[in-house]
Write a protein that holds these residues in place. Structure first.
Motif, PDB file in Angstrom:
ATOM      1  N   ASP A 229     -39.584  48.340  68.271  1.00 18.27           N
ATOM      2  CA  ASP A 229     -38.431  47.904  69.067  1.00 18.27           C
ATOM      3  C   ASP A 229     -37.106  48.155  68.357  1.00 18.27           C
ATOM      4  OD1 ASP A 229     -40.465  46.980  70.619  1.00 18.27           O
ATOM      5  OD2 ASP A 229     -39.937  44.861  70.497  1.00 18.27           O
ATOM      6  N   VAL A 230     -37.020  47.718  67.094  1.00 22.12           N
ATOM      7  CA  VAL A 230     -35.733  47.753  66.391  1.00 22.12           C
ATOM      8  C   VAL A 230     -35.211  49.182  66.206  1.00 22.12           C
ATOM      9  CG1 VAL A 230     -34.540  47.220  64.232  1.00 22.12           C
ATOM     10  CG2 VAL A 230     -36.048  45.513  65.289  1.00 22.12           C
ATOM     11  N   PRO A 231     -35.994  50.125  65.662  1.00 19.84           N
ATOM     12  CA  PRO A 231     -35.455  51.489  65.520  1.00 19.84           C
ATOM     13  C   PRO A 231     -35.186  52.180  66.852  1.00 19.84           C
ATOM     14  CG  PRO A 231     -37.778  51.417  64.887  1.00 19.84           C
ATOM     15  CD  PRO A 231     -37.333  50.004  65.039  1.00 19.84           C
ATOM     16  N   LEU A 232     -36.010  51.893  67.871  1.00 21.94           N
ATOM     17  CA  LEU A 232     -35.781  52.534  69.160  1.00 21.94           C
ATOM     18  C   LEU A 232     -34.494  52.025  69.790  1.00 21.94           C
ATOM     19  CD1 LEU A 232     -36.104  52.884  72.396  1.00 21.94           C
ATOM     20  CD2 LEU A 232     -37.202  54.620  70.989  1.00 21.94           C
ATOM     21  N   LEU A 233     -34.291  50.697  69.776  1.00 25.58           N
ATOM     22  CA  LEU A 233     -33.073  50.123  70.365  1.00 25.58           C
ATOM     23  C   LEU A 233     -31.840  50.511  69.563  1.00 25.58           C
ATOM     24  CD1 LEU A 233     -34.430  46.601  71.323  1.00 25.58           C
ATOM     25  CD2 LEU A 233     -33.731  48.404  72.899  1.00 25.58           C
ATOM     26  N   ALA A 234     -31.945  50.497  68.241  1.00 24.51           N
ATOM     27  CA  ALA A 234     -30.800  50.885  67.408  1.00 24.51           C
ATOM     28  C   ALA A 234     -30.398  52.330  67.683  1.00 24.51           C
ATOM     29  CB  ALA A 234     -31.142  50.699  65.931  1.00 24.51           C
ATOM     30  N   GLY A 235     -31.384  53.211  67.785  1.00 21.63           N
ATOM     31  CA  GLY A 235     -31.082  54.614  68.084  1.00 21.63           C
ATOM     32  C   GLY A 235     -30.528  54.795  69.473  1.00 21.63           C
ATOM     33  N   ALA A 236     -31.069  54.039  70.440  1.00 19.21           N
ATOM     34  CA  ALA A 236     -30.585  54.143  71.817  1.00 19.21           C
ATOM     35  C   ALA A 236     -29.134  53.696  71.924  1.00 19.21           C
ATOM     36  CB  ALA A 236     -31.467  53.314  72.745  1.00 19.21           C
ATOM     37  N   LEU A 237     -28.794  52.620  71.204  1.00 18.23           N
ATOM     38  CA  LEU A 237     -27.415  52.103  71.242  1.00 18.23           C
ATOM     39  C   LEU A 237     -26.422  53.091  70.648  1.00 18.23           C
ATOM     40  CD1 LEU A 237     -28.061  48.379  70.289  1.00 18.23           C
ATOM     41  CD2 LEU A 237     -27.285  49.236  72.500  1.00 18.23           C
ATOM     42  N   ALA A 238     -26.886  53.969  69.803  1.00 16.88           N
ATOM     43  CA  ALA A 238     -26.001  54.972  69.204  1.00 16.88           C
ATOM     44  C   ALA A 238     -25.792  56.172  70.127  1.00 16.88           C
ATOM     45  CB  ALA A 238     -26.582  55.445  67.872  1.00 16.88           C
ATOM     46  N   ALA A 241     -27.224  56.722  76.713  1.00 13.34           N
ATOM     47  CA  ALA A 241     -28.052  56.256  77.820  1.00 13.34           C
ATOM     48  C   ALA A 241     -27.299  55.242  78.668  1.00 13.34           C
ATOM     49  CB  ALA A 241     -29.341  55.632  77.287  1.00 13.34           C
ATOM     50  N   PHE A 242     -27.391  55.378  80.009  1.00 15.53           N
ATOM     51  CA  PHE A 242     -26.626  54.487  80.879  1.00 15.53           C
ATOM     52  C   PHE A 242     -27.287  53.119  81.033  1.00 15.53           C
ATOM     53  CE2 PHE A 242     -29.548  56.338  84.012  1.00 15.53           C
ATOM     54  CZ  PHE A 242     -29.857  55.252  84.823  1.00 15.53           C
ATOM     55  N   TYR A 243     -28.565  53.029  80.639  1.00 17.83           N
ATOM     56  CA  TYR A 243     -29.275  51.757  80.714  1.00 17.83           C
ATOM     57  C   TYR A 243     -30.224  51.655  79.532  1.00 17.83           C
ATOM     58  CZ  TYR A 243     -32.477  48.069  82.326  1.00 17.83           C
ATOM     59  OH  TYR A 243     -33.228  46.920  82.414  1.00 17.83           O
ATOM     60  N   ILE A 244     -30.216  50.485  78.881  1.00 18.24           N
ATOM     61  CA  ILE A 244     -31.146  50.202  77.791  1.00 18.24           C
ATOM     62  C   ILE A 244     -31.730  48.826  78.057  1.00 18.24           C
ATOM     63  CG2 ILE A 244     -31.456  49.915  75.314  1.00 18.24           C
ATOM     64  CD1 ILE A 244     -28.891  51.606  74.939  1.00 18.24           C
ATOM     65  N   GLY A 245     -33.023  48.761  78.292  1.00 14.70           N
ATOM     66  CA  GLY A 245     -33.664  47.495  78.602  1.00 14.70           C
ATOM     67  C   GLY A 245     -34.827  47.223  77.674  1.00 14.70           C
ATOM     68  N   ALA A 246     -35.119  45.938  77.476  1.00 14.70           N
ATOM     69  CA  ALA A 246     -36.231  45.548  76.615  1.00 14.70           C
ATOM     70  C   ALA A 246     -36.964  44.370  77.243  1.00 14.70           C
ATOM     71  CB  ALA A 246     -35.743  45.190  75.224  1.00 14.70           C
ATOM     72  N   LEU A 247     -38.275  44.492  77.323  1.00 15.11           N
ATOM     73  CA  LEU A 247     -39.076  43.411  77.874  1.00 15.11           C
ATOM     74  C   LEU A 247     -39.236  42.313  76.825  1.00 15.11           C
ATOM     75  CD1 LEU A 247     -40.243  43.452  80.728  1.00 15.11           C
ATOM     76  CD2 LEU A 247     -42.467  44.014  79.753  1.00 15.11           C
TER      77      LEU A 247
END
Length: 321
Positions: A229-238, A241-247
């Motif tokens: 979760d952490v590396p994927l979300l950190a990379g996505a935030l950089a 992407a118009f949407y970033i979601g996490a369950l």
């Protein structure tokens, strides 16, 4: 062939801006501009253009005059531009589509002059392409229809679990390109994820490097594991992407937030994460959860809140950004 396209709509309309109807010299039809209620009139205009007539800008609605012939039963109005496109331009546009590239065709609604701008060719063209939808704009004092072409939006799901398959099945139903990634090869299999257009077995950093999410990409993280979760979300935030979601539960979201801050993510960017992902529709099963998440993704893309239409005062069909 002649080509008719919807260049503007007012109030409710049966087909969105950019919808097209092609008419060949032999009378064959392909596509639609209204779902059937104005096609006969558009067909006659196209035949005139094919006989050497000038391009035409047609307006259809429910005025007293039009109601008896081609009025729109849905209560809206549409503007339809009809012309005979330049064959060379069509060949260039076909190449754009085959390469899954991005471009915009600019049509002067007075002179009929057209030009095609590829992605990266001009700043103004790039702005229109990035906007993601066709519309009438004013350029140098003239009304121009900007018809945007590009591949469908992409949905990247990290975590090859049941909800991932349900998300892909739902997204493919609206024409999106679906990608499922997971570092665990025994999960990311074609048997488990038949609806994924692409399957990637890779860690988060490798996945993002391979997919290269852009402004037309939505990302959903389903793994419930910090090492993913952490590396994927950190990379996505950089990225863009118009949407970033996490369950995950609200408690899990708060814990994940702390982990991201510890990983050096700027706190001001964390609000971009939709977590828990999805709209509040009481979803329980993976299929219901997928619908909830996809509905939120569509609302974000359209700049909507995602509430009941009954309580909304704006247009039902939003312009997609």
């Amino acid at each position: 062939m002649a080509l008719a396209r919807v260049v503007a709509t007012r109030r409710s309309a049966p087909r969105p801006i950019g919808s097209k109807l092609a008419i060949s010299e032999g009378g064959e039809l392909a596509g639609s501009v209204s779902g059937g209620c104005v096609e006969n009139e558009v067909y006659e205009a196209a035949r005139e253009v094919l006989r050497g007539g000038d391009p035409q800008l047609l307006t259809f609605g429910i005025s007293d005059d039009l109601a008896l012939s081609v009025g729109l039963p849905c209560g809206g109005e549409i503007d339809v531009w009809v012309d005979e496109p330049d064959p060379e331009l069509l060949e260039r546009l076909a190449d754009v589509v085959l390469r899954d590239a991005r471009a915009v065709v600019l049509t002067d609604l007075e002179s009929g002059a057209q030009r095609l701008l590829l992605d990266g060719e001009s700043e103004h063209g790039d702005t229109l392409i990035r906007g993601g939808h066709s519309k009438v704009v004013e350029l140098e004092g003239r009304r121009v229809f900007a018809d945007v072409f590009g591949p469908p939006p992409r949905l990247l799901v990290y975590g090859a679990v049941d909800t991932a398959e349900s998300l892909c099945a739902a997204a493919k139903g609206i024409g999106w390109h679906t990608i499922v990634a997971d570092a665990r090869g025994k999960f990311a299999t074609r048997e488990r994820m038949p609806s994924a257009d692409e399957l990637i077995v890779a860690w988060p950093e490798e996945t993002l490097a391979q997919v290269q999410p852009d402004h037309a990409t939505a990302i959903v993280v389903l793994t419930h594991d910090d090492k993913f979760d952490v590396p994927l979300l950190a990379g996505a935030l950089a990225g863009d992407a118009f949407y970033i979601g996490a369950l995950g539960s609200r408690r899990n979201q708060e814990r994940r937030r702390k982990r991201l801050l510890e990983a050096g993510v700027d706190e001001s960017t964390l609000d971009r994460i939709s977590g828990p992902a999805g709209l509040d529709v009481g979803a329980q099963s993976p299929a219901e959860t997928a619908i909830s998440i996809l509905a939120e993704i569509m609302a974000v893309r359209a700049g909507r809140d995602g509430g009941p239409l009954k309580q909304a005062s704006g247009r039902i069909h939003a312009e997609v950004t």
